[in-house]
Motif scaffolding. Structure first.
Motif, mmCIF file in Angstrom:
data_model
loop_
_atom_site.group_PDB
_atom_site.id
_atom_site.type_symbol
_atom_site.label_atom_id
_atom_site.label_comp_id
_atom_site.label_asym_id
_atom_site.label_seq_id
_atom_site.Cartn_x
_atom_site.Cartn_y
_atom_site.Cartn_z
ATOM 1 N N VAL A 1 -100.359 119.343 51.275
ATOM 2 C CA VAL A 1 -101.252 118.904 50.201
ATOM 3 C C VAL A 1 -101.667 117.440 50.346
ATOM 4 N N PRO A 2 -100.751 116.477 50.503
ATOM 5 C CA PRO A 2 -101.181 115.082 50.607
ATOM 6 C C PRO A 2 -102.072 114.824 51.824
ATOM 7 N N ILE A 3 -101.783 115.497 52.922
ATOM 8 C CA ILE A 3 -102.596 115.319 54.124
ATOM 9 C C ILE A 3 -104.004 115.846 53.888
ATOM 10 N N ILE A 4 -104.112 117.043 53.336
ATOM 11 C CA ILE A 4 -105.436 117.638 53.107
ATOM 12 C C ILE A 4 -106.212 116.856 52.055
ATOM 13 N N LYS A 5 -105.548 116.372 51.026
ATOM 14 C CA LYS A 5 -106.238 115.587 50.004
ATOM 15 C C LYS A 5 -106.847 114.320 50.598
ATOM 16 N N ASN A 6 -106.240 113.776 51.633
ATOM 17 C CA ASN A 6 -106.711 112.539 52.261
ATOM 18 C C ASN A 6 -107.690 112.814 53.409
ATOM 19 N N THR A 7 -108.152 114.027 53.530
ATOM 20 C CA THR A 7 -109.010 114.445 54.634
ATOM 21 C C THR A 7 -110.465 114.522 54.187
ATOM 22 N N ASP A 8 -111.349 113.950 55.010
ATOM 23 C CA ASP A 8 -112.790 114.074 54.752
ATOM 24 C C ASP A 8 -113.363 115.312 55.435
ATOM 25 N N GLN B 1 -118.926 108.941 54.710
ATOM 26 C CA GLN B 1 -118.597 108.265 55.965
ATOM 27 C C GLN B 1 -117.755 109.149 56.877
ATOM 28 N N CYS B 2 -117.015 110.068 56.295
ATOM 29 C CA CYS B 2 -116.199 111.019 57.047
ATOM 30 C C CYS B 2 -115.303 110.297 58.057
ATOM 31 N N ASN B 3 -114.425 109.442 57.534
ATOM 32 C CA ASN B 3 -113.533 108.647 58.385
ATOM 33 C C ASN B 3 -112.207 109.328 58.698
ATOM 34 N N ASN B 4 -111.733 110.177 57.787
ATOM 35 C CA ASN B 4 -110.407 110.781 57.925
ATOM 36 C C ASN B 4 -110.540 112.240 58.359
ATOM 37 N N ILE B 5 -110.093 112.502 59.572
ATOM 38 C CA ILE B 5 -110.219 113.829 60.169
ATOM 39 C C ILE B 5 -108.835 114.462 60.275
ATOM 40 N N LEU B 6 -108.742 115.719 59.890
ATOM 41 C CA LEU B 6 -107.525 116.499 60.079
ATOM 42 C C LEU B 6 -107.782 117.478 61.209
ATOM 43 N N LEU B 7 -106.862 117.524 62.171
ATOM 44 C CA LEU B 7 -106.952 118.466 63.277
ATOM 45 C C LEU B 7 -105.682 119.300 63.300
ATOM 46 N N THR B 8 -105.817 120.615 63.095
ATOM 47 C CA THR B 8 -104.658 121.502 63.116
ATOM 48 C C THR B 8 -105.072 122.842 63.700
ATOM 49 N N MET B 9 -104.378 123.247 64.741
ATOM 50 C CA MET B 9 -104.729 124.476 65.450
ATOM 51 C C MET B 9 -103.669 125.559 65.321
ATOM 52 N N SER C 1 -114.793 121.935 56.350
ATOM 53 C CA SER C 1 -114.023 122.351 57.510
ATOM 54 C C SER C 1 -114.893 122.923 58.606
ATOM 55 N N VAL C 2 -114.417 122.744 59.833
ATOM 56 C CA VAL C 2 -114.977 123.382 61.019
ATOM 57 C C VAL C 2 -113.859 124.270 61.546
ATOM 58 N N LEU C 3 -114.134 125.557 61.670
ATOM 59 C CA LEU C 3 -113.089 126.501 62.074
ATOM 60 C C LEU C 3 -113.385 127.063 63.449
ATOM 61 N N GLY D 1 -106.809 130.418 60.523
ATOM 62 C CA GLY D 1 -105.641 131.158 60.047
ATOM 63 C C GLY D 1 -105.408 130.907 58.574
ATOM 64 N N SER D 2 -104.174 130.997 58.160
ATOM 65 C CA SER D 2 -103.841 130.864 56.740
ATOM 66 C C SER D 2 -104.114 129.460 56.202
ATOM 67 N N THR D 3 -104.164 128.459 57.067
ATOM 68 C CA THR D 3 -104.495 127.097 56.620
ATOM 69 C C THR D 3 -105.878 127.048 55.987
ATOM 70 N N VAL D 4 -106.757 127.942 56.404
ATOM 71 C CA VAL D 4 -108.125 127.960 55.857
ATOM 72 C C VAL D 4 -108.097 128.125 54.344
ATOM 73 N N TRP D 5 -107.212 128.984 53.829
ATOM 74 C CA TRP D 5 -107.131 129.194 52.381
ATOM 75 C C TRP D 5 -106.691 127.921 51.674
ATOM 76 N N GLU D 6 -105.807 127.168 52.318
ATOM 77 C CA GLU D 6 -105.337 125.901 51.745
ATOM 78 C C GLU D 6 -106.461 124.872 51.742
ATOM 79 N N LEU D 7 -107.235 124.831 52.815
ATOM 80 C CA LEU D 7 -108.385 123.922 52.876
ATOM 81 C C LEU D 7 -109.412 124.278 51.803
ATOM 82 N N LEU D 8 -109.669 125.557 51.644
ATOM 83 C CA LEU D 8 -110.617 126.006 50.623
ATOM 84 C C LEU D 8 -110.129 125.670 49.220
ATOM 85 N N LYS D 9 -108.841 125.874 48.987
ATOM 86 C CA LYS D 9 -108.265 125.586 47.668
ATOM 87 C C LYS D 9 -108.508 124.129 47.255
ATOM 88 N N LEU D 10 -108.466 123.220 48.258
ATOM 89 C CA LEU D 10 -108.672 121.796 47.972
ATOM 90 C C LEU D 10 -110.102 121.343 48.271
#
Length: 170
Positions: A141-148, A72-80, A168-170, A155-164
């Motif tokens: 971590v809690p924010i990314i875990k709750n992200t669809d 359903q992809c309801n939870n979106i994380l936006l970080t620039m 992602s759309v970069l 940037g460096s956040t990409v590695w954190e997204l990949l780890k979990l």
């Protein structure tokens, strides 16, 4: 000056444009070991490529966590990133306003250098979607875990997204 004073020196670099007198040069970019030729002292140790990715402790401690994808992809994380000087965050939020058939939960993470918060607050206040604004988050971590789905600067956040395992759309 630091080396001459007897300090151990580590440089984090992704351009290879200078001569390094560092004890260690770290470039965590994919393919860095094949792309870059560093000018450095004979004692300099080069740590190049993704096997040297810098992950904060909270991400290194998530090895047993497994992502379950929500179609359903309801939870979106936006970080620039830390500053987002062009206010890309506002532009992306305005695009989401065109999609008003299903209410989304959008979490916006703003870095410490972000100066356009008033525009984000205004969009959130008038949005069809539910927008939560988080400023200078210490533990992602809690924010990314709750992200669809994450929309992020590359940037460096990409590695954190990949780890979990976060789509992602970069």
């Amino acid at each position: 000056v630091l080396k001459n004073a007897g300090f151990f020196l580590v440089s984090i670099d992704d351009l290879a444009q200078n001569h390094f007198v560092s004890d260690i040069v770290l470039n965590q970019n994919i393919g860095a070991e094949n792309i870059f030729e560093y000018s450095c002292e004979p004692y300099t140790e080069l740590l190049l490529g993704i096997k040297y990715v810098l992950l904060r402790r909270e991400f290194r401690e998530t090895n047993s966590w497994e992502r379950k994808c929500n179609e359903q992809c309801n939870n979106i994380l936006l970080t620039m990133g830390g500053s987002d000087e062009n206010n890309t965050t506002s532009k992306i939020l305005r695009i989401f306003e065109r999609f008003d058939t299903r209410k989304l939960q959008i979490t916006v993470v703003l870095g410490p250098g972000f100066v356009h918060k008033a525009s984000i607050d205004e969009i959130a206040k008038n949005s069809f979607h539910s927008i939560k604004i988080c400023v200078h988050v210490e533990n992602m971590v809690p924010i990314i875990k709750n992200t669809d789905l994450a929309i992020s600067a590359p940037g460096s956040t990409v590695w954190e997204l990949l780890k979990l395992g976060t789509p992602s759309v970069l």
